[in-house]
Scaffold this active site. Sequence first.
Site, mmCIF file in Angstrom:
data_model
loop_
_atom_site.group_PDB
_atom_site.id
_atom_site.type_symbol
_atom_site.label_atom_id
_atom_site.label_comp_id
_atom_site.label_asym_id
_atom_site.label_seq_id
_atom_site.Cartn_x
_atom_site.Cartn_y
_atom_site.Cartn_z
ATOM 1 N N ASN A 21 0.828 -1.223 0.000
ATOM 2 C CA ASN A 21 0.000 0.000 0.000
ATOM 3 C C ASN A 21 0.855 1.261 0.000
ATOM 4 O O ASN A 21 0.339 2.361 0.182
ATOM 5 C CB ASN A 21 -0.953 0.006 1.205
ATOM 6 N N HIS B 132 3.244 1.998 2.152
ATOM 7 C CA HIS B 132 3.716 2.486 3.452
ATOM 8 C C HIS B 132 5.221 2.327 3.606
ATOM 9 O O HIS B 132 5.854 1.491 2.970
ATOM 10 C CB HIS B 132 2.943 1.841 4.614
ATOM 11 N N GLU C 26 1.433 4.643 7.395
ATOM 12 C CA GLU C 26 0.409 4.179 6.467
ATOM 13 C C GLU C 26 -0.034 5.310 5.528
ATOM 14 O O GLU C 26 0.282 6.483 5.764
ATOM 15 C CB GLU C 26 -0.799 3.689 7.280
HETATM 16 P P1 PGA Z 1 7.659 -7.274 3.435
HETATM 17 O O1 PGA Z 1 6.995 -6.026 4.120
HETATM 18 O O2 PGA Z 1 9.137 -7.000 3.377
HETATM 19 O O3 PGA Z 1 7.342 -8.423 4.350
HETATM 20 O O4 PGA Z 1 7.061 -7.413 2.071
HETATM 21 C C1 PGA Z 1 7.363 -4.747 3.734
HETATM 22 C C2 PGA Z 1 6.429 -3.765 4.365
HETATM 23 O O5 PGA Z 1 5.218 -4.029 4.459
HETATM 24 O O6 PGA Z 1 6.899 -2.690 4.769
#
Ligand code: PGA
Length: 228
Positions: A125, A127, A132
């Site tokens: 998304n 973030h 967020e």
């Molecule tokens: P991920 O998460 O490395 O497990 O894909 C990244 C994030 O959501 O910041």
Amino acid sequence: MRVEVLPADSWAEAVADAFNDRLGTSGLRICLATGATPIPVYGRLPANALAMSTVFLLDEFGELAIGHPGRCETMLRTALLDRVPAAEFHFPDVDALDLEAECGRYRDLISDGGLDLAVLGLGTNGHLGLNEPGSTADQATRVVELTEETREGARKYGADPPPTWGVAVGLAEIFAAREVWLLVTGSAKADVLAQVVSGPLTDQIPATVLRTHPNAVIWADGNAASLL
Ligand code: PGA
């Protein structure tokens, strides 16, 4: 912002080598992400890589017991620090009775001396850490409510039921870092990475803030970079 695209099968090794070179022998003040993306990089660092460095945890989930495998502190210890100890390791205490005061303490600890390098992952998304969509560049370390997408993501770290809130090092502290690295792998991140690199600058995709940072590098593998 510089974008480095590397073949998927040599991405982790190349980023680990670059990271180890960057750490050098004098050590840095660094903020480190957890999550799945950096794990193969962390796994390739030599055991003495962080011996002179101070490490700050990027974020932490609430509502998980101390030592829970889904807690970011646990993940960073398991993926990295148990094998590659840091000179100092700091993290926010999400069990503090006064969370606001605790966020202030952690923010001051980071800001007093700042960060030489922030190593971040990218959420689907957009973030950065737990900043967020809707987060703004002036926001400091604070308690944040998690989006459904981030909560779903937390399940893959074993957090079930997933937490509803967390503590995030703010975009203000991240942006103040002298250097920022964004690690991005896998085709599931291709859409959002294209937005980060060339979409509109928007708080709805917090990682776009890195476009205005003086020294930000995206380390993407060929799968994540397929739409660039
Ligand atoms: P991920 O998460 O490395 O497990 O894909 C990244 C994030 O959501 O910041």
